[in-house]
Write a protein that holds these residues in place. Structure first.
Motif, PDB file in Angstrom:
ATOM      1  N   GLU A 138     130.491  -4.694 -64.105  1.00  0.00           N
ATOM      2  CA  GLU A 138     129.957  -5.766 -64.790  1.00  0.00           C
ATOM      3  C   GLU A 138     129.432  -5.178 -66.286  1.00  0.00           C
ATOM      4  O   GLU A 138     128.726  -5.889 -67.088  1.00  0.00           O
ATOM      5  N   PHE A 139     129.023  -3.742 -66.262  1.00  0.00           N
ATOM      6  CA  PHE A 139     128.489  -3.254 -67.403  1.00  0.00           C
ATOM      7  C   PHE A 139     129.569  -2.454 -68.419  1.00  0.00           C
ATOM      8  O   PHE A 139     129.313  -1.445 -69.051  1.00  0.00           O
ATOM      9  N   THR A 155     120.787 -10.204 -73.094  1.00  0.00           N
ATOM     10  CA  THR A 155     120.430 -11.305 -71.656  1.00  0.00           C
ATOM     11  C   THR A 155     121.491 -11.004 -70.756  1.00  0.00           C
ATOM     12  O   THR A 155     122.595 -11.149 -70.981  1.00  0.00           O
ATOM     13  N   LEU A 156     121.143 -10.887 -69.451  1.00  0.00           N
ATOM     14  CA  LEU A 156     122.080 -10.627 -68.444  1.00  0.00           C
ATOM     15  C   LEU A 156     122.648 -11.787 -67.809  1.00  0.00           C
ATOM     16  O   LEU A 156     121.725 -12.933 -67.535  1.00  0.00           O
ATOM     17  N   SER A 157     123.947 -11.919 -67.458  1.00  0.00           N
ATOM     18  CA  SER A 157     124.601 -12.969 -66.940  1.00  0.00           C
ATOM     19  C   SER A 157     123.977 -12.970 -65.319  1.00  0.00           C
ATOM     20  O   SER A 157     123.502 -11.995 -65.014  1.00  0.00           O
ATOM     21  N   SER A 158     124.437 -13.851 -64.495  1.00  0.00           N
ATOM     22  CA  SER A 158     124.034 -13.727 -63.133  1.00  0.00           C
ATOM     23  C   SER A 158     124.744 -12.552 -62.528  1.00  0.00           C
ATOM     24  O   SER A 158     124.062 -11.813 -61.722  1.00  0.00           O
ATOM     25  N   ASP A 159     126.188 -12.349 -62.770  1.00  0.00           N
ATOM     26  CA  ASP A 159     126.760 -11.306 -62.207  1.00  0.00           C
ATOM     27  C   ASP A 159     125.950 -10.018 -62.639  1.00  0.00           C
ATOM     28  O   ASP A 159     126.264  -9.012 -61.917  1.00  0.00           O
ATOM     29  N   GLU A 160     125.712  -9.668 -64.035  1.00  0.00           N
ATOM     30  CA  GLU A 160     125.134  -8.647 -64.317  1.00  0.00           C
ATOM     31  C   GLU A 160     123.794  -8.539 -63.861  1.00  0.00           C
ATOM     32  O   GLU A 160     123.475  -7.183 -63.556  1.00  0.00           O
ATOM     33  N   LYS A 214     122.414   0.866 -71.553  1.00  0.00           N
ATOM     34  CA  LYS A 214     122.801  -0.235 -72.245  1.00  0.00           C
ATOM     35  C   LYS A 214     121.854  -1.681 -71.972  1.00  0.00           C
ATOM     36  O   LYS A 214     121.981  -2.318 -73.104  1.00  0.00           O
ATOM     37  N   ILE A 215     121.249  -1.565 -71.019  1.00  0.00           N
ATOM     38  CA  ILE A 215     120.046  -3.039 -71.110  1.00  0.00           C
ATOM     39  C   ILE A 215     119.056  -2.599 -71.992  1.00  0.00           C
ATOM     40  O   ILE A 215     118.582  -3.618 -72.711  1.00  0.00           O
ATOM     41  N   ALA A 216     118.633  -1.409 -72.124  1.00  0.00           N
ATOM     42  CA  ALA A 216     117.585  -1.245 -73.296  1.00  0.00           C
ATOM     43  C   ALA A 216     118.309  -1.156 -74.743  1.00  0.00           C
ATOM     44  O   ALA A 216     117.486  -1.604 -75.635  1.00  0.00           O
ATOM     45  N   ASN A 217     119.259  -0.831 -74.905  1.00  0.00           N
ATOM     46  CA  ASN A 217     120.036  -0.561 -76.601  1.00  0.00           C
ATOM     47  C   ASN A 217     121.069  -1.457 -76.708  1.00  0.00           C
ATOM     48  O   ASN A 217     121.435  -1.438 -77.968  1.00  0.00           O
ATOM     49  N   ASP A 218     121.990  -2.199 -75.832  1.00  0.00           N
ATOM     50  CA  ASP A 218     123.074  -2.700 -76.323  1.00  0.00           C
ATOM     51  C   ASP A 218     122.859  -4.303 -76.287  1.00  0.00           C
ATOM     52  O   ASP A 218     122.237  -5.004 -75.240  1.00  0.00           O
ATOM     53  N   PRO A 219     123.077  -4.852 -77.572  1.00  0.00           N
ATOM     54  CA  PRO A 219     122.729  -6.269 -77.693  1.00  0.00           C
ATOM     55  C   PRO A 219     123.663  -7.178 -76.803  1.00  0.00           C
ATOM     56  O   PRO A 219     123.293  -8.169 -76.263  1.00  0.00           O
ATOM     57  N   ASP A 220     124.861  -6.564 -76.522  1.00  0.00           N
ATOM     58  CA  ASP A 220     125.557  -7.437 -75.484  1.00  0.00           C
ATOM     59  C   ASP A 220     124.847  -7.706 -74.223  1.00  0.00           C
ATOM     60  O   ASP A 220     125.460  -8.632 -73.392  1.00  0.00           O
ATOM     61  N   PHE A 221     123.925  -6.818 -73.680  1.00  0.00           N
ATOM     62  CA  PHE A 221     123.424  -6.769 -72.345  1.00  0.00           C
ATOM     63  C   PHE A 221     121.588  -7.281 -72.842  1.00  0.00           C
ATOM     64  O   PHE A 221     120.966  -6.884 -71.751  1.00  0.00           O
TER      65      PHE A 221
END
Length: 212
Positions: free
Chosen positions: A130-131, A197-202, A188-195
Motif C-alpha cells: 500500500e506504500f 492524506t491516506l486512503s482507507s487501504d493506506e 513516507k507519511i512524514a515527507n512524501d506528498p503522495d501520502f
C-alpha cells in the motif's frame, strides 16, 4: 544469503554415500551441499536431485551401468577417486519442481516475486505494498542481511536469472522486514506528498504497522 549459481557450482558427493543410496532402491535426495538424505524429506531441504534409481534387471544382457549415467541426461558427473562431482545446470526445471514448495520466495518467472511462503512475512509484504514497498525490495534486504541460500541460474551475457530463495532464520527475517517497512512507511507519511492524506487501504496498512 549465499548465492548458489548452478552455472558455476559443482556439487561434491561422497562415492560410498552415493552408491549406498543407488543400491538401496529407496527414494533419496542430493542436497545442494552434497549430502544424501532419504524420504521423508525435511521441509528445509534444498535439493538438486530427488528420485530413486531402478536396479538393473537380472535378465539384462548388460549388468554394468556407469555412474555417469545414473542420474539421467540433465546431470553431468565426473568421478574423482572417492568423490562424485555433479554439475546440475541442465536440471534446473526439475530443481524448481523439487524445491518450489519449500522455498520462501520464487523468482523463477518473468513476473517477479508475487508472495512469501511464510504467512507472517506475506502479511507484512501485502500491507507494505500500500506504500509502494515491493516484494523485490524486501528480498534485496534478505539477500543482503539474512543467512540463507539463493539457489539459481545466473549468467551475464546474455543476462539470464532465475532463482528460489531460502532463509534459515524466519524469525530474524520477520523482524528485519517489519523494522524496514515501519521505517520506510513512517518516512513516507512524514515527507512524501503522495501520502499526505491516506486512503482507507493506506490507513488500514498504517494501523497494521502501528503507525497511527
Amino acid at each position: 544469503m549465499k548465492k548458489f549459481n548452478l552455472f558455476k557450482e559443482i556439487i561434491v558427493v561422497q562415492r560410498t554415500d552415493f552408491m549406498q543410496a543407488v543400491n538401496s532402491s529407496k527414494r533419496f535426495a542430493i542436497s545442494y551441499d552434497g549430502k544424501i538424505v532419504y524420504e521423508p524429506f525435511a521441509p528445509n531441504l534444498i535439493s538438486i536431485y530427488e528420485g530413486s534409481i531402478a536396479p538393473i534387471s537380472p535378465l539384462s544382457t548388460n549388468l554394468s551401468r556407469p555412474i555417469t549415467a545414473m542420474l539421467g541426461d540433465n546431470y553431468r558427473i565426473v568421478e574423482d577417486d572417492d568423490r562424485i562431482l555433479i554439475k546440475a545446470t541442465a536440471a534446473w526445471q526439475s530443481i524448481i519442481g523439487f524445491n518450489r514448495n519449500r522455498a520462501l520466495y520464487d523468482d523463477t518467472t518473468g513476473d517477479g516475486i508475487a508472495e512469501f511462503a511464510d504467512k507472517t512475512l506475506e502479511d507484512i509484504g501485502w500491507h507494505a505494498t500500500e506504500f509502494n514497498i515491493q516484494y523485490r525490495e524486501i528480498v534485496d534486504m534478505f539477500e543482503e542481511k539474512c543467512d540463507g541460500v539463493l539457489i539459481c541460474i545466473e549468467q551475464e551475457e546474455p543476462y539470464q536469472f532465475s532463482g528460489l530463495g531460502f532463509v534459515f532464520d524466519i524469525e530474524e527475517a520477520q523482524k528485519l522486514t517489519w523494522d524496514y517497512c515501519v521505517t520506510v512507511i513512517k518516512d513516507k507519511i512524514a515527507n512524501d506528498p503522495d501520502f499526505a492524506t491516506l486512503s482507507s487501504d493506506e490507513e488500514e496498512a498504517a494501523e497494521y504497522f502501528k503507525l497511527i
